[in-house]
Each structure stands twice: as structure tokens, then as C-alpha cells.
Design a protein around this motif. Structure first.
Motif, PDB file in Angstrom:
ATOM      1  N   MET A   1      -3.390   8.816   4.276  1.00  0.00           N
ATOM      2  CA  MET A   1      -1.987   8.488   4.551  1.00  0.00           C
ATOM      3  C   MET A   1      -1.274   8.145   3.256  1.00  0.00           C
ATOM      4  O   MET A   1      -1.870   7.585   2.331  1.00  0.00           O
ATOM      5  N   TRP A   2       0.013   8.502   3.237  1.00  0.00           N
ATOM      6  CA  TRP A   2       0.902   8.096   2.149  1.00  0.00           C
ATOM      7  C   TRP A   2       2.123   7.445   2.784  1.00  0.00           C
ATOM      8  O   TRP A   2       2.708   7.982   3.721  1.00  0.00           O
ATOM      9  N   PHE A   3       2.504   6.292   2.282  1.00  0.00           N
ATOM     10  CA  PHE A   3       3.624   5.531   2.817  1.00  0.00           C
ATOM     11  C   PHE A   3       4.795   5.647   1.829  1.00  0.00           C
ATOM     12  O   PHE A   3       4.658   5.286   0.653  1.00  0.00           O
ATOM     13  N   HIS A   4       5.924   6.147   2.301  1.00  0.00           N
ATOM     14  CA  HIS A   4       7.011   6.509   1.406  1.00  0.00           C
ATOM     15  C   HIS A   4       8.159   5.493   1.361  1.00  0.00           C
ATOM     16  O   HIS A   4       8.720   5.237   0.291  1.00  0.00           O
ATOM     17  N   ARG A   5       8.514   4.947   2.523  1.00  0.00           N
ATOM     18  CA  ARG A   5       9.698   4.090   2.610  1.00  0.00           C
ATOM     19  C   ARG A   5       9.445   2.944   3.588  1.00  0.00           C
ATOM     20  O   ARG A   5       8.597   3.057   4.473  1.00  0.00           O
ATOM     21  N   PRO A   6      10.205   1.861   3.464  1.00  0.00           N
ATOM     22  CA  PRO A   6      10.037   0.736   4.398  1.00  0.00           C
ATOM     23  C   PRO A   6      10.322   1.169   5.842  1.00  0.00           C
ATOM     24  O   PRO A   6      11.121   2.082   6.090  1.00  0.00           O
ATOM     25  N   THR A  13       0.570  12.092   6.827  1.00  0.00           N
ATOM     26  CA  THR A  13      -0.852  11.964   7.131  1.00  0.00           C
ATOM     27  C   THR A  13      -1.549  13.310   7.003  1.00  0.00           C
ATOM     28  O   THR A  13      -0.942  14.369   7.206  1.00  0.00           O
ATOM     29  N   VAL A  14      -2.827  13.275   6.695  1.00  0.00           N
ATOM     30  CA  VAL A  14      -3.687  14.465   6.705  1.00  0.00           C
ATOM     31  C   VAL A  14      -5.041  14.042   7.260  1.00  0.00           C
ATOM     32  O   VAL A  14      -5.562  12.983   6.889  1.00  0.00           O
ATOM     33  N   GLN A  15      -5.594  14.858   8.135  1.00  0.00           N
ATOM     34  CA  GLN A  15      -6.897  14.542   8.715  1.00  0.00           C
ATOM     35  C   GLN A  15      -7.660  15.830   9.024  1.00  0.00           C
ATOM     36  O   GLN A  15      -7.073  16.822   9.463  1.00  0.00           O
ATOM     37  N   GLU A  16      -8.983  15.804   8.783  1.00  0.00           N
ATOM     38  CA  GLU A  16      -9.842  16.883   9.234  1.00  0.00           C
ATOM     39  C   GLU A  16     -10.686  16.352  10.383  1.00  0.00           C
ATOM     40  O   GLU A  16     -11.154  15.205  10.341  1.00  0.00           O
ATOM     41  N   VAL A  41       0.838  -1.192   0.000  1.00  0.00           N
ATOM     42  CA  VAL A  41       0.000   0.000   0.000  1.00  0.00           C
ATOM     43  C   VAL A  41       0.879   1.251   0.000  1.00  0.00           C
ATOM     44  O   VAL A  41       1.879   1.330   0.719  1.00  0.00           O
ATOM     45  N   HIS A  42       0.537   2.209  -0.847  1.00  0.00           N
ATOM     46  CA  HIS A  42       1.270   3.475  -0.856  1.00  0.00           C
ATOM     47  C   HIS A  42       0.388   4.638  -0.445  1.00  0.00           C
ATOM     48  O   HIS A  42       0.898   5.710  -0.088  1.00  0.00           O
ATOM     49  N   SER A  43      -0.948   4.462  -0.468  1.00  0.00           N
ATOM     50  CA  SER A  43      -1.823   5.539  -0.004  1.00  0.00           C
ATOM     51  C   SER A  43      -3.180   4.986   0.367  1.00  0.00           C
ATOM     52  O   SER A  43      -3.621   3.951  -0.155  1.00  0.00           O
ATOM     53  N   LEU A  44      -3.836   5.695   1.272  1.00  0.00           N
ATOM     54  CA  LEU A  44      -5.220   5.374   1.647  1.00  0.00           C
ATOM     55  C   LEU A  44      -5.962   6.667   1.937  1.00  0.00           C
ATOM     56  O   LEU A  44      -5.372   7.655   2.394  1.00  0.00           O
ATOM     57  N   HIS A  45      -7.256   6.654   1.661  1.00  0.00           N
ATOM     58  CA  HIS A  45      -8.118   7.812   1.890  1.00  0.00           C
ATOM     59  C   HIS A  45      -9.437   7.287   2.449  1.00  0.00           C
ATOM     60  O   HIS A  45     -10.115   6.502   1.781  1.00  0.00           O
ATOM     61  N   GLY A  46      -9.792   7.711   3.658  1.00  0.00           N
ATOM     62  CA  GLY A  46     -10.985   7.189   4.293  1.00  0.00           C
ATOM     63  C   GLY A  46     -11.867   8.271   4.881  1.00  0.00           C
ATOM     64  O   GLY A  46     -11.398   9.378   5.201  1.00  0.00           O
ATOM     65  N   TYR A  47     -13.166   7.943   5.045  1.00  0.00           N
ATOM     66  CA  TYR A  47     -14.132   8.840   5.657  1.00  0.00           C
ATOM     67  C   TYR A  47     -14.859   8.128   6.788  1.00  0.00           C
ATOM     68  O   TYR A  47     -15.341   7.005   6.614  1.00  0.00           O
TER      69      TYR A  47
END
Length: 282
Positions: free
Chosen positions: A228-233, A271-274, A53-59
Motif C-alpha cells: 500500500m501507498w498512502f498519498h493524502r490525508p 494497493t497491489v496484491q498477488e 506511514v507512506h508505504s508498506l510491503h508485506g508477505y
């Protein structure tokens, strides 16, 4: 740690459907990081292990009921030559409580750069443990002092649950984190644990900008969305710094962003969250 690993070991129901449960002792509603992590576990179970996984977007749509199991239904959006995309929907009582889109990528070589980690941060063993902080504020710790804490948290500044007036305004909030134990060498599990941990303190940075606190004399809040975005191990059972800041807050909503760095300064995730924040009694 064992309890958290069991929490993320979903039961397969067939047809890309899975079921998860909540801890026997916890808050009145399901912790958002738990739902996001379990939704990612479900999505990851349907993807080739060579793709991470490199990114996720949830509500977050509705509060979860900790007394009831959560069903996760995964939709295969696409399997391409390099990417796989899944939609994972969490339901209770026949209604959606959370949904997530997650993208998985096969490993490739390419450009590599990152902003440096903060330099003016004390090491994890130089800041108080949660047990030490709870001892100082026994009347404020509440349920957080008695529920299991699989993630070792070390706040560099004051946490958001201290009494009103005891928290100076700070533009950034920084917390050292790691899983309190040793995980197997499974990158998927480490990513899901990091997702769980990412929701523990992120909204605190909104309050931190004002020297505000949770609870009496302060605010109540809830996560509205999470990305979230995952960049490196990385390993979630080794120390990482969660460096968070709030660029904006208005209309009872606040935005928080975070960067995660390993002890040796590698930028592993963003990460980003509202969140919704309302004054207590208002």
C-alpha cells in the motif's frame, strides 16, 4: 466498530514487542487485513507521531490461527532526518506467519497531482447494502452473514460470493467503503483501519475479469503479499471508493491493483496484491 478498534489496540510486551488477538467469531484462519493492520499498529507505536506511514510491503507466510494470540516484533531499521523504516514480524506457535516493512515520512511540501476519480459510479446510497445482498443469497452468505462487519461495504456490481453464473464478467470492480461508526481524530488509527479494509475485496477483481466466484462452482484463494501507498490525508469513517482491476492472472496466481478515492474525488491510497486462486475441488 468498537470491536475493530479494540482489535487494533495491541498489548505492549516491552522491547518493541506487541500482542494482538482475533475476533471470537470469524473465518477458520486469521483475516489477512487484520494481520497487516495489527503489524502496522505495532510498527507505528515505535515511530515519532510527526512521521506518518507512506508505504508498506508485506508477505503472508503461513495461515494464522484465530484461536491463538499473535506476537508482533518490531525492528528499527533506520531513523533518518526525514524517514523512519520499520520491519514488523508476526508470529504464532514460534513461527512467522506474516512480515512487513513500513516506511514513515515527516510532512513536506512538493509537487501535487493525481489521476481523476471515476465519474460513472453511483453514489453509496444508490447501491445495495450487504444486508440486502445477503437477503437475496442466504444460502451463499455463510459465515459472512453472521460475523461482525465493522466496514460498511457497498458493491457497485456483483460481489464474488454470489452463485456461479450470477456474476457477469467485468474488467473493474468498484466498492464503496467506510468504517461503520465514528473514529477519534487519530491519523494512525485511520490508516490502520484503511489497511484492514484494503484486503477485504481486492482479490475479487481477479475473479471479476472472468465472471468467476468464490466457493462452490468457483475458486478458493489466499493473499500472498500486500503493498500500500498512502498519498493524502483521509478519514476511514467517511465514504471512499475502492476501484480495483486485475492486470494479469496465470499459473494459479493473480495480480490485483486498487485505487482509493474520497467522495470529493481525492486519490488517497493505492494497493497491489498477488493472490493464489485454485478451483474448488481441483
Amino acid at each position: 466498530m468498537d470491536d475493530l478498534v479494540r482489535l487494533l489496540d495491541l498489548e505492549a510486551l516491552g522491547d518493541d514487542r506487541f500482542q494482538g488477538v482475533s475476533p471470537p467469531v470469524g473465518p477458520q484462519r486469521v483475516f489477512g487485513g487484520q494481520v497487516a493492520a495489527q503489524a502496522l499498529v505495532a510498527a507505528g507505536r515505535t515511530v515519532e507521531r510527526t512521521r506518518t506511514v507512506h508505504s508498506l510491503h508485506g508477505y503472508f507466510v503461513r495461515p494464522g490461527d484465530p484461536e491463538e494470540p499473535i506476537t508482533y516484533a518490531v525492528e528499527n531499521i533506520r531513523d533518518g532526518r526525514s524517514f523512519s523504516v520499520r520491519r514488523s514480524v508476526a508470529q504464532q506457535h514460534g513461527k512467522v506467519i506474516f512480515f512487513m516493512s513500513a516506511s514513515f515520512h515527516r510532512q513536506e511540501e512538493g509537487l501535487d497531482h493525481a489521476e481523476p476519480a471515476p465519474l460513472d459510479v453511483p453514489a453509496p446510497d444508490e447501491v445495495p447494502t450487504m444486508a440486502e445482498r445477503f437477503a437475496k443469497y442466504e444460502d451463499r452468505a455463510g459465515i459472512w452473514a453472521v460475523i461482525p462487519r465493522p466496514i460498511d461495504l457497498r458493491y457497485v456490481g456483483e460481489p464474488g460470493w454470489v452463485p456461479a453464473g450470477d456474476r457477469p464478467a467485468e474488467p473493474r470492480q468498484r466498492v464503496w467503503m467506510r468504517l461503520d461508526g465514528k473514529l477519534p481524530d487519530d491519523p494512525v488509527l485511520h490508516t490502520c483501519v484503511l489497511t484492514f479494509a484494503s484486503d477485504l475485496t481486492l482479490l475479487d477483481s481477479i475473479l471479476s475479469a472472468h465472471g468467476a466466484v468464490w466457493g462452490p462452482g468457483g475458486f478458493i484463494g489466499a493473499s500472498l503479499d500486500h503493498a500500500m501507498w498512502f498519498h493524502r490525508p483521509f478519514r476511514a469513517d467517511e465514504w471512499f471508493l475502492y476501484d480495483t482491476v486485475s492486470p494479469s492472472a496465470s499459473g494459479a496466481r493473480g495480480l490485483a491493483t486498487g485505487r482509493m478515492f474520497t467522495l470529493d474525488g481525492r486519490h488517497i491510497a493505492t494497493t497491489v496484491q498477488e493472490g493464489l486462486l485454485r478451483r474448488v475441488g481441483g
